[in-house]
Design an enzyme around this catalytic site. Structure first.
Site, short mmCIF file in Angstrom:
data_model
loop_
_atom_site.label_atom_id
_atom_site.label_comp_id
_atom_site.label_asym_id
_atom_site.label_seq_id
_atom_site.Cartn_x
_atom_site.Cartn_y
_atom_site.Cartn_z
N TYR A 148 0.83 -1.21 0.00
CA TYR A 148 0.00 0.00 0.00
C TYR A 148 0.87 1.26 0.00
O TYR A 148 0.64 2.19 -0.77
CB TYR A 148 -0.90 -0.04 1.23
CG TYR A 148 -1.93 1.06 1.35
CD1 TYR A 148 -3.17 0.94 0.73
CD2 TYR A 148 -1.67 2.19 2.11
CE1 TYR A 148 -4.13 1.94 0.87
CE2 TYR A 148 -2.62 3.19 2.25
CZ TYR A 148 -3.84 3.06 1.63
OH TYR A 148 -4.79 4.05 1.78
N GLY A 179 -4.75 11.19 6.37
CA GLY A 179 -4.32 10.36 7.48
C GLY A 179 -5.38 9.30 7.70
O GLY A 179 -6.07 8.88 6.77
N1 CAA Z 1 1.31 1.03 13.91
C1 CAA Z 1 2.17 0.65 14.89
N2 CAA Z 1 2.46 -0.61 15.17
C2 CAA Z 1 1.84 -1.57 14.43
C3 CAA Z 1 0.95 -1.26 13.40
C4 CAA Z 1 0.69 0.11 13.16
N3 CAA Z 1 -0.16 0.49 12.21
N4 CAA Z 1 0.52 -2.41 12.84
C5 CAA Z 1 1.12 -3.40 13.50
N5 CAA Z 1 1.91 -2.90 14.48
C6 CAA Z 1 2.71 -3.65 15.42
C7 CAA Z 1 1.85 -4.52 16.33
O1 CAA Z 1 1.36 -3.78 17.44
C8 CAA Z 1 2.86 -5.59 16.74
O2 CAA Z 1 3.73 -5.05 17.71
P1 CAA Z 1 4.33 -6.00 18.87
O3 CAA Z 1 5.15 -7.03 18.13
O4 CAA Z 1 5.11 -5.04 19.69
O5 CAA Z 1 3.11 -6.58 19.56
C9 CAA Z 1 3.67 -5.80 15.47
O6 CAA Z 1 3.50 -4.59 14.68
C10 CAA Z 1 3.18 -6.98 14.64
O7 CAA Z 1 1.78 -6.84 14.45
P2 CAA Z 1 0.79 -8.07 14.67
O8 CAA Z 1 1.11 -8.85 15.92
O9 CAA Z 1 -0.61 -7.55 14.54
O10 CAA Z 1 1.19 -9.00 13.42
P3 CAA Z 1 0.24 -9.74 12.41
O11 CAA Z 1 1.13 -10.44 11.44
O12 CAA Z 1 -0.80 -10.52 13.14
O13 CAA Z 1 -0.54 -8.57 11.65
C11 CAA Z 1 -0.76 -6.53 10.44
C12 CAA Z 1 0.20 -7.54 11.05
C13 CAA Z 1 -1.59 -7.20 9.33
C14 CAA Z 1 0.11 -5.45 9.85
C15 CAA Z 1 -1.75 -5.98 11.51
O14 CAA Z 1 -1.05 -5.57 12.65
C16 CAA Z 1 -2.50 -4.79 10.98
O15 CAA Z 1 -3.52 -4.94 10.29
N6 CAA Z 1 -2.01 -3.56 11.29
C17 CAA Z 1 -2.61 -2.33 10.82
C18 CAA Z 1 -1.82 -1.83 9.63
C19 CAA Z 1 -2.35 -0.48 9.27
O16 CAA Z 1 -2.10 0.52 9.93
N7 CAA Z 1 -3.12 -0.40 8.14
C20 CAA Z 1 -3.71 0.82 7.75
C21 CAA Z 1 -5.06 0.54 7.17
S1 CAA Z 1 -6.02 2.03 6.86
C22 CAA Z 1 -5.26 2.70 5.54
O17 CAA Z 1 -4.38 2.18 4.93
C23 CAA Z 1 -5.79 4.04 5.12
C24 CAA Z 1 -4.74 5.04 5.08
O18 CAA Z 1 -4.35 5.47 3.99
C25 CAA Z 1 -4.18 5.61 6.34
#
Ligand code: CAA
Length: 240
Positions: A148, A179
């Protein structure tokens, strides 16, 4: 006013808000969608905005879809808002090749496909507004979003290059980098991660769809003619 605006992914989320705001401002608006026909029909009934289905990741579909919009609205597209986009989040070490390709084709190739479909009539008319939706995560990166963020960063370079090519034709090309906005897309983020993200937003909340639509209205306006090749951040003060 008579200007024709086309919004991709324009029936829901941020795109739905943009379509509605443009209509309220007096533009003649068409909203593209791909999946979710029921929701699109409901949007059309509710807003009176005509909806058109095609896949923005397909070049030929974009060409045909744009022709259909022009025929229905009685003119070529003056304002294009490239909003359609998806997330298939995952850490790179676990990401499937198809999830990389799907996000790049839907979020970035689509911008080429759509601009290619509308830019020649804009050049002939010597007027155009192209507004591309990038993202804060295209500027700063995000855990789980190599696909992305790469697509959204690609949009920035694309925007700047097309702005240079189009400046002498009175076509402006700008990007908006939202954002985190309250939509179905951000609802899908795991709750604990969502809270972590929210605590990093200086205004202390996710944004609203209308706060992005307001930026689109500004860039779509005839009077924004001296602003091109820029990236407008609308993100609640997030550090870049
Ligand atoms: N910000 C900060 N830390 C994050 C994060 C984020 N956005 N996403 C994941 N992390 C951290 C988790 O807290 C975790 O930290 P710890 O190891 O300290 O616990 C580590 O990264 C690994 O995450 P997961 O345990 O959740 O690992 P997973 O493999 O099960 O999943 C993931 C990974 C798919 C990335 C999931 O965490 C997720 O969906 N994260 C959100 C990602 C995100 O921000 N997407 C934005 C979507 S909205 C959008 O994209 C619109 C836009 O333009 C802003």
């Amino acid at each position: 006013m008579g200007r024709i605006a086309l919004v991709t992914g324009g029936t829901r989320g941020i795109g739905g808000g943009i379509s509605r705001a443009l209509k309220e401002a007096g533009y003649s608006v068409a909203a593209n969608y791909h999946s979710g026909i029921e929701m699109a029909r409901e949007f059309c009934d509710r807003t009176g905005i005509p909806v058109f289905s095609w896949d923005v990741s397909n070049y030929e579909s974009c060409r045909k879809g744009t022709v259909a919009v022009s025929e229905a609205l009685g003119g070529t597209v003056d304002i294009l808002v490239n909003n359609a986009g998806i997330t298939l989040d995952g850490m790179l070490h676990k990401m499937l090749p198809e999830d990389w390709i799907k996000v790049i084709t839907t979020n970035l190739n689509s911008v080429f496909n759509m601009c290619r479909a509308v830019v020649n009539p804009m050049r002939e008319k010597k007027f155009g507004r192209i507004i591309n939706l990038s993202s804060v995560n295209g500027l700063k990166g995000q855990v789980g979003q190599t696909n992305y963020s790469a697509a959204k960063a690609g949009i920035v370079g694309f925007t700047k290059s097309l702005a240079l090519e189009s400046a002498s034709k009175n076509i402006t090309v700008n990007a908006i980098a939202p954002g985190y906005i309250s939509t179905d897309m951000t609802e899908a983020i795991p709750a604990d991660v969502r809270e972590k993200i929210c605590s990093g937003i200086p205004v202390g909340r996710f944004g609203r769809v209308d706060e992005i639509a307001q930026a689109v209205l500004f860039l779509a306006d005839d009077r924004s003619s001296f602003m091109t090749g820029t990236v407008l951040s609308v993100n609640g003060g997030q550090y870049l």
